[in-house]
Design an enzyme around this catalytic site. Sequence first.
Site, PDB file in Angstrom:
ATOM      1  N   ASP A  10       0.852  -1.200   0.000  1.00 55.35           N
ATOM      2  CA  ASP A  10       0.000   0.000   0.000  1.00 55.35           C
ATOM      3  C   ASP A  10       0.887   1.248   0.000  1.00 55.35           C
ATOM      4  O   ASP A  10       0.872   2.052   0.931  1.00 55.35           O
ATOM      5  CB  ASP A  10      -0.956   0.019   1.207  1.00 55.35           C
ATOM      6  CG  ASP A  10      -0.224   0.025   2.553  1.00 55.35           C
ATOM      7  OD1 ASP A  10      -0.801   0.542   3.534  1.00 55.35           O
ATOM      8  OD2 ASP A  10       0.931  -0.440   2.618  1.00 55.35           O
ATOM      9  N   ASP A  15       6.636   1.214   1.943  1.00 53.91           N
ATOM     10  CA  ASP A  15       6.358   0.213   0.906  1.00 53.91           C
ATOM     11  C   ASP A  15       7.218   0.491  -0.331  1.00 53.91           C
ATOM     12  O   ASP A  15       7.754  -0.417  -0.962  1.00 53.91           O
ATOM     13  CB  ASP A  15       4.889   0.270   0.475  1.00 53.91           C
ATOM     14  CG  ASP A  15       3.914   0.069   1.599  1.00 53.91           C
ATOM     15  OD1 ASP A  15       3.719   1.018   2.394  1.00 53.91           O
ATOM     16  OD2 ASP A  15       3.363  -1.040   1.706  1.00 53.91           O
ATOM     17  N   ASN A  39      -2.355   2.886   3.322  1.00 56.21           N
ATOM     18  CA  ASN A  39      -1.761   4.217   3.576  1.00 56.21           C
ATOM     19  C   ASN A  39      -2.547   5.318   2.877  1.00 56.21           C
ATOM     20  O   ASN A  39      -2.577   6.455   3.339  1.00 56.21           O
ATOM     21  CB  ASN A  39      -0.304   4.241   3.138  1.00 56.21           C
ATOM     22  CG  ASN A  39       0.586   3.464   4.086  1.00 56.21           C
ATOM     23  OD1 ASN A  39       0.405   3.508   5.296  1.00 56.21           O
ATOM     24  ND2 ASN A  39       1.519   2.708   3.531  1.00 56.21           N
ATOM     25  N   THR A 124       2.762  -6.052   2.751  1.00 63.11           N
ATOM     26  CA  THR A 124       3.240  -4.946   3.597  1.00 63.11           C
ATOM     27  C   THR A 124       2.134  -3.913   3.848  1.00 63.11           C
ATOM     28  O   THR A 124       2.414  -2.760   4.179  1.00 63.11           O
ATOM     29  CB  THR A 124       4.453  -4.240   2.953  1.00 63.11           C
ATOM     30  OG1 THR A 124       4.045  -3.712   1.677  1.00 63.11           O
ATOM     31  CG2 THR A 124       5.613  -5.198   2.766  1.00 63.11           C
ATOM     32  N   PHE A 163      -1.208  -0.702  12.493  1.00 63.36           N
ATOM     33  CA  PHE A 163      -2.155  -0.269  11.458  1.00 63.36           C
ATOM     34  C   PHE A 163      -2.578  -1.396  10.501  1.00 63.36           C
ATOM     35  O   PHE A 163      -3.765  -1.564  10.224  1.00 63.36           O
ATOM     36  CB  PHE A 163      -1.555   0.882  10.646  1.00 63.36           C
ATOM     37  CG  PHE A 163      -2.428   1.307   9.494  1.00 63.36           C
ATOM     38  CD1 PHE A 163      -2.117   0.921   8.194  1.00 63.36           C
ATOM     39  CD2 PHE A 163      -3.569   2.062   9.708  1.00 63.36           C
ATOM     40  CE1 PHE A 163      -2.931   1.305   7.130  1.00 63.36           C
ATOM     41  CE2 PHE A 163      -4.390   2.452   8.652  1.00 63.36           C
ATOM     42  CZ  PHE A 163      -4.075   2.064   7.358  1.00 63.36           C
ATOM     43  N   ASN A 164      -1.631  -2.147   9.929  1.00 62.23           N
ATOM     44  CA  ASN A 164      -1.987  -3.137   8.899  1.00 62.23           C
ATOM     45  C   ASN A 164      -2.977  -4.178   9.433  1.00 62.23           C
ATOM     46  O   ASN A 164      -3.876  -4.611   8.723  1.00 62.23           O
ATOM     47  CB  ASN A 164      -0.739  -3.848   8.370  1.00 62.23           C
ATOM     48  CG  ASN A 164       0.092  -2.962   7.460  1.00 62.23           C
ATOM     49  OD1 ASN A 164      -0.412  -1.968   6.928  1.00 62.23           O
ATOM     50  ND2 ASN A 164       1.367  -3.300   7.309  1.00 62.23           N
ATOM     51  N   HIS A 236       9.433   0.272   8.050  1.00 63.61           N
ATOM     52  CA  HIS A 236       8.812  -1.001   8.420  1.00 63.61           C
ATOM     53  C   HIS A 236       8.911  -2.051   7.306  1.00 63.61           C
ATOM     54  O   HIS A 236       9.399  -3.152   7.514  1.00 63.61           O
ATOM     55  CB  HIS A 236       7.315  -0.788   8.718  1.00 63.61           C
ATOM     56  CG  HIS A 236       6.994   0.289   9.679  1.00 63.61           C
ATOM     57  ND1 HIS A 236       7.074   0.133  11.047  1.00 63.61           N
ATOM     58  CD2 HIS A 236       6.536   1.551   9.470  1.00 63.61           C
ATOM     59  CE1 HIS A 236       6.678   1.249  11.638  1.00 63.61           C
ATOM     60  NE2 HIS A 236       6.357   2.129  10.716  1.00 63.61           N
ATOM     61  N   ASP A 237       8.389  -1.695   6.134  1.00 68.31           N
ATOM     62  CA  ASP A 237       8.179  -2.710   5.088  1.00 68.31           C
ATOM     63  C   ASP A 237       9.476  -3.245   4.503  1.00 68.31           C
ATOM     64  O   ASP A 237       9.555  -4.412   4.109  1.00 68.31           O
ATOM     65  CB  ASP A 237       7.296  -2.124   3.981  1.00 68.31           C
ATOM     66  CG  ASP A 237       5.944  -1.721   4.523  1.00 68.31           C
ATOM     67  OD1 ASP A 237       5.311  -0.820   3.940  1.00 68.31           O
ATOM     68  OD2 ASP A 237       5.508  -2.302   5.538  1.00 68.31           O
TER      69      ASP A 237
HETATM   70  O1  RIB Z   1       2.149   0.158  10.786  1.00 70.59           O
HETATM   71  C1  RIB Z   1       3.081   0.292   9.740  1.00 70.59           C
HETATM   72  C2  RIB Z   1       2.549  -0.306   8.480  1.00 70.59           C
HETATM   73  O2  RIB Z   1       1.346   0.367   8.088  1.00 70.59           O
HETATM   74  C3  RIB Z   1       3.515  -0.128   7.294  1.00 70.59           C
HETATM   75  O3  RIB Z   1       3.356  -1.192   6.402  1.00 70.59           O
HETATM   76  C4  RIB Z   1       3.032   1.147   6.675  1.00 70.59           C
HETATM   77  O4  RIB Z   1       3.398   1.243   5.305  1.00 70.59           O
HETATM   78  C5  RIB Z   1       1.536   0.999   6.819  1.00 70.59           C
HETATM   79  O5  RIB Z   1       1.057   0.165   5.776  1.00 70.59           O
HETATM   80 CA    CA Z   2       2.732  -0.638   4.075  1.00 67.35          CA
END
Ligand code: RIB
Ligand code: CA
Length: 307
Positions: A10, A15, A39, A124, A163-164, A236-237
């Site tokens: 996303d 990402d 996102n 991701t 979040f994901n 993160h990703d």
């Molecule tokens: O919480 C972080 C994740 O949520 C990452 O993958 C960021 O790109 C969002 O998708």
């Molecule tokens: Ca992401």
Amino acid sequence: MSIPVLLDCDPGHDDAIALLLALASPEVDLLGVTTTYGNQTLEKTTANALRVLELVGREDVPVAAGAAAPLRRQLVVAAHVHGESGLDGPALPPPRTAPVSDDAVTFLADRIAAARRPVTLVPTGPLTNVARFLRAHGGDGVDRIVLMGGAIAEGNMTPAAEFNIWADPEAAAIVFASGLEIHMLGLDVTHQALLGRAEEERLRQAGRVGCFVADLNVFFTRYHRETYGWDGAPIHDAVALAHAIVPGLVETVHCNVEIERESELCRGRTVVDRWHRTERPANAHVGVALDRERFFGLLIERVGSLG
Ligand code: RIB
Ligand code: CA
């Protein structure tokens, strides 16, 4: 021998960095990219995937658009983190290319069926596309699912949830119950991957694409400075993608992970039985530590190879 990989994402700043790392890594045979809301809206995340591929001349990599909303929850996007475009910061022209006509689930099924070897799925973003794929086609042909999401400790969308997973807890529950080999790269390790000014400078020295990544990070740092007081952003990703290709970069623990779906207060919490306090069977390899220096050395060297 390279590993066949499908990236479900996303974009989103981190990402985009994960996608660039995949493109720059000889260990990866990138079969394609699927996109999801997260996102930003699906339209924007799909456009951003195309824009990043065009930036490095990789229009040959197919992009298939997927879910525009969670399985049953309301759509919520993270514009407060990634901006109106989902990739705010560096100047990047609108895409010249278009996604393929197949939706993401059909695309995933076709690519996995055609692959000569079992495929590593690297989600991701929210797990809606992956859950729909598993419900429709099962896991045959999938070697591993190496996902960015969840947390042993605190969340980042709510105090309880990352979040994901928070975005589509029902989808996450389907994935974690699939019986497939799951690797969960949660905030506990991704928050160790803070890209700060020193790494930005190394990236700027690495070339045009390094400058682009550094510019992404300048914008991505804004939210993290305001929220955490950090002088950098957790990419993160890219940690998930790096873990998929470089054994030993992330230390993992094989344990049980369940997804909270009933409580509104703890919606999307990954309940990680880190110390095996229950009889619940282990269903995921959960990241607990990152070799930060090795990770950034890999990332900067690989991004530099993109010119
Ligand atoms: O919480 C972080 C994740 O949520 C990452 O993958 C960021 O790109 C969002 O998708
Ligand atoms: Ca992401």
